[in-house]
Design an enzyme around this catalytic site. Sequence first.
Site, PDB file in Angstrom:
ATOM      1  N   HIS A   1      27.258  43.412  23.553  1.00  0.00           N
ATOM      2  CA  HIS A   1      25.837  43.285  23.219  1.00  0.00           C
ATOM      3  C   HIS A   1      25.022  43.427  24.502  1.00  0.00           C
ATOM      4  CE1 HIS A   1      26.960  41.740  19.229  1.00  0.00           C
ATOM      5  NE2 HIS A   1      27.899  41.063  19.887  1.00  0.00           N
TER       6      HIS A   1
ATOM      7  N   ARG B   1      36.078  43.470  40.171  1.00  0.00           N
ATOM      8  CA  ARG B   1      35.829  44.419  41.247  1.00  0.00           C
ATOM      9  C   ARG B   1      37.136  45.115  41.624  1.00  0.00           C
ATOM     10  NH1 ARG B   1      34.486  39.742  45.701  1.00  0.00           N
ATOM     11  NH2 ARG B   1      36.226  38.377  45.190  1.00  0.00           N
TER      12      ARG B   1
ATOM     13  N   LYS C   1      40.704  36.963  43.473  1.00  0.00           N
ATOM     14  CA  LYS C   1      40.759  37.276  44.897  1.00  0.00           C
ATOM     15  C   LYS C   1      42.222  37.425  45.322  1.00  0.00           C
ATOM     16  CE  LYS C   1      36.577  34.608  45.870  1.00  0.00           C
ATOM     17  NZ  LYS C   1      35.990  33.499  46.664  1.00  0.00           N
TER      18      LYS C   1
ATOM     19  N   ARG D   1      47.951  37.104  48.125  1.00  0.00           N
ATOM     20  CA  ARG D   1      49.185  37.533  48.790  1.00  0.00           C
ATOM     21  C   ARG D   1      49.274  39.052  48.742  1.00  0.00           C
ATOM     22  NH1 ARG D   1      54.544  34.233  49.511  1.00  0.00           N
ATOM     23  NH2 ARG D   1      55.732  35.748  50.703  1.00  0.00           N
TER      24      ARG D   1
END
Length: 237
Positions: free
Chosen positions: A125, A176, A190, A193
Amino acid sequence: MIIRELKAFEDDRGNRIEYAGEHAREVKITIRGENNRIAIDSTARLGRFVVDMDCDNGSLTIGAGQGAPPLNATIRIGQDSTVTIGDNVSSTNTCVISATEGTSVTIGNDVMLASSNQIRADDGHAIFDVETGDRVNVSRSISIGNHVWLGMGAAVLGGASIGDGTVIGYGSLVTRALPNNCVAVGTPAKVIRRNVAWERAHLSLSKPFYKPDASTVEKSSYWHMTEDPEDDSSEQD
């Protein structure tokens, strides 16, 4: 139009299904628009398989299945949008995949999806800025590389990309670009390792039942060092 048997199909609105394999167990394909195409390799392994092609000019491609477990998926494809799934992509239970507004979702080969995963190029939406009227949640394409493992409950959102050989931890949210051969966790995910590799051999279903080092598994071709520098922005707040 609702199709409940996976087989070759074509209608007078330019919609078509290209498939020459065996009957799939649980299929529901809904096509509402025109010029939509579904192309599935004849060896693809499908479990529960639901597809909604709501608009026009949508495309879905699924590659071969060569020993990996089946793919269970609910896939929604909107206007001018594309979902491309490579060879040997599997899921423990149903994965939700969505692409709308001219976006694409691309999933590479030998990808392992766990349970309750979502891969969404869109939010379903629209959200607008009250002052300007501008759209604030524009749909964006997603790219997932080869031999990626999404842990249980992990989600990948519009604009994200994941490099080959990477593992996404339990309940993580990818928003990302993430590099290859790393472990990424959290919301947003994030890198925690680098320089890792994983294999499909299950801890309790594949001998030996203790796997203390790499000598206990057959190595795939995805054993590589992480290619980006240590100070990559994927580790920044």
